[in-house]
Write a protein that holds these residues in place. Structure first.
Motif, PDB file in Angstrom:
ATOM      1  N   GLY A  66      48.095  25.818   2.672  1.00  0.00           N
ATOM      2  CA  GLY A  66      46.798  25.260   2.455  1.00  0.00           C
ATOM      3  C   GLY A  66      46.548  24.015   3.244  1.00  0.00           C
ATOM      4  N   ASN A  67      45.175  23.622   3.262  1.00  0.00           N
ATOM      5  CA  ASN A  67      44.802  22.401   3.917  1.00  0.00           C
ATOM      6  C   ASN A  67      45.098  21.160   3.143  1.00  0.00           C
ATOM      7  N   ASN A  75      47.856  20.861  -1.315  1.00  0.00           N
ATOM      8  CA  ASN A  75      47.030  22.209  -1.744  1.00  0.00           C
ATOM      9  C   ASN A  75      47.631  23.239  -2.417  1.00  0.00           C
TER      10      ASN A  75
HETATM   11  C1  LIG Z   1      43.251  24.091   0.235  1.00  0.00           C
HETATM   12  O1  LIG Z   1      43.172  24.889   1.349  1.00  0.00           O
HETATM   13  C2  LIG Z   1      42.303  25.867   1.597  1.00  0.00           C
HETATM   14  C3  LIG Z   1      42.565  26.557   2.756  1.00  0.00           C
HETATM   15  O2  LIG Z   1      43.001  25.710   4.048  1.00  0.00           O
HETATM   16  C4  LIG Z   1      40.930  24.978   1.697  1.00  0.00           C
HETATM   17  O3  LIG Z   1      39.756  26.207   1.872  1.00  0.00           O
HETATM   18  C5  LIG Z   1      40.727  24.202   0.325  1.00  0.00           C
HETATM   19  O4  LIG Z   1      39.452  23.759   0.684  1.00  0.00           O
HETATM   20  C6  LIG Z   1      42.010  23.302   0.265  1.00  0.00           C
HETATM   21  N1  LIG Z   1      41.749  22.675  -0.985  1.00  0.00           N
HETATM   22  C7  LIG Z   1      41.853  21.254  -1.009  1.00  0.00           C
HETATM   23  C8  LIG Z   1      41.653  20.788  -2.540  1.00  0.00           C
HETATM   24  O5  LIG Z   1      41.975  20.574  -0.190  1.00  0.00           O
END
Ligand SMILES: *[C@@H]1O[C@H](CO)[C@@H](O)[C@H](O)[C@H]1NC(C)=O
Ligand SMILES: *[C@@H]1O[C@H](CO)[C@@H](O)[C@H](O)[C@H]1NC(C)=O
Length: 216
Positions: A66-67, A75
């Motif tokens: 995840g980002n 994440n």
């Molecule tokens: C978590 O990671 C996903 C995939 O990279 C991304 O789309 C999402 O915005 C991220 N959520 C947060 C809270 O940073």
């Protein structure tokens, strides 16, 4: 009098049975969530079993990070009934949690699930706090391969205490555990909880509350 005590006892027994239960047990092999149904039930209506496909039980992509470029540095990738319709009525789900160096999964609770977490990569400082009146903190540093459990409903957190990325996988005892992030729920509710109430609760000046609320 005796029958009154008996009645109270029975009521308590019934209540504790309810409190012990997790998601209800399935009454058939599966009940794949039919998200198009207009019928509202506790959970989701079952899709016609004749229309169920292997894909209904599949989620791909938990190998992907995840980002973590956000305010908290973590994440959560959830795999619950909302991503995997086959989980409907099964009382389980899972998540992948990625942590940037020194990132946190900030204090939160799952109103409907106990959580069991395993560290796949890196080192985490984890903890949970018991309910009133003790509010005792149970905390531990975890390394790769270590498993920790967070009891249902209790406030818990994880912090990456290493200079590299960390990854954890967790199982949860609900198809839809829910998340209440303490900071967001308390200081970022919509509309705001009045600063008068929060100033009293946190024993600080209203200006401090206004300042925190402005961040959410
Ligand atoms: C978590 O990671 C996903 C995939 O990279 C991304 O789309 C999402 O915005 C991220 N959520 C947060 C809270 O940073
Ligand atoms: C991660 O999220 C940040 C902030 O939203 C964004 O700037 C960055 O491009 C994203 N990285 C990837 C690999 O998607």
């Amino acid at each position: 009098m005796a029958s009154c005590f008996l009645l109270v006892g029975l009521l308590l027994a019934t209540c504790s049975l309810v409190a012990l239960a997790s998601d209800p047990s399935p009454l058939q092999d599966f009940c794949v969530a039919d998200r198009d149904s207009k019928v509202l039930v506790n959970g989701f209506v079952c899709k016609d079993p004749k229309m169920v496909k292997a894909e209904d039980f599949l989620f791909r992509g938990l190998d992907k990070m995840g980002n973590t470029t956000n305010a908290v540095g973590s994440n959560v990738t959830a795999v619950n009934v909302n991503q995997l319709p086959g989980l409907n009525t099964f009382g389980i789900s899972m998540v992948r949690i990625d942590y940037a160096p020194w990132g946190q999964n900030t204090p939160h609770t799952h109103p409907r699930a106990t959580e069991i977490l395993v560290v796949i990569e890196g080192s985490l400082l984890v903890g949970f706090v018991t309910s009133n009146p003790d509010n005792k903190l149970f905390t531990k540093r975890l390394e790769k391969g270590d498993v920790f459990v967070f009891p249902e409903g209790l406030i818990h957190f994880q912090q990456n205490v290493g200079n590299g990325y960390a990854v954890a996988i967790a199982g949860l005892s609900s198809q839809n555990p829910g998340v209440i992030t303490i900071a967001n729920a308390v200081f970022g509710s919509n509309p705001d909880i009045s600063d008068d109430i929060l100033a009293r609760a946190f024993q600080v000046d209203k200006k401090v509350i206004d300042q925190i609320q402005s961040k959410f």
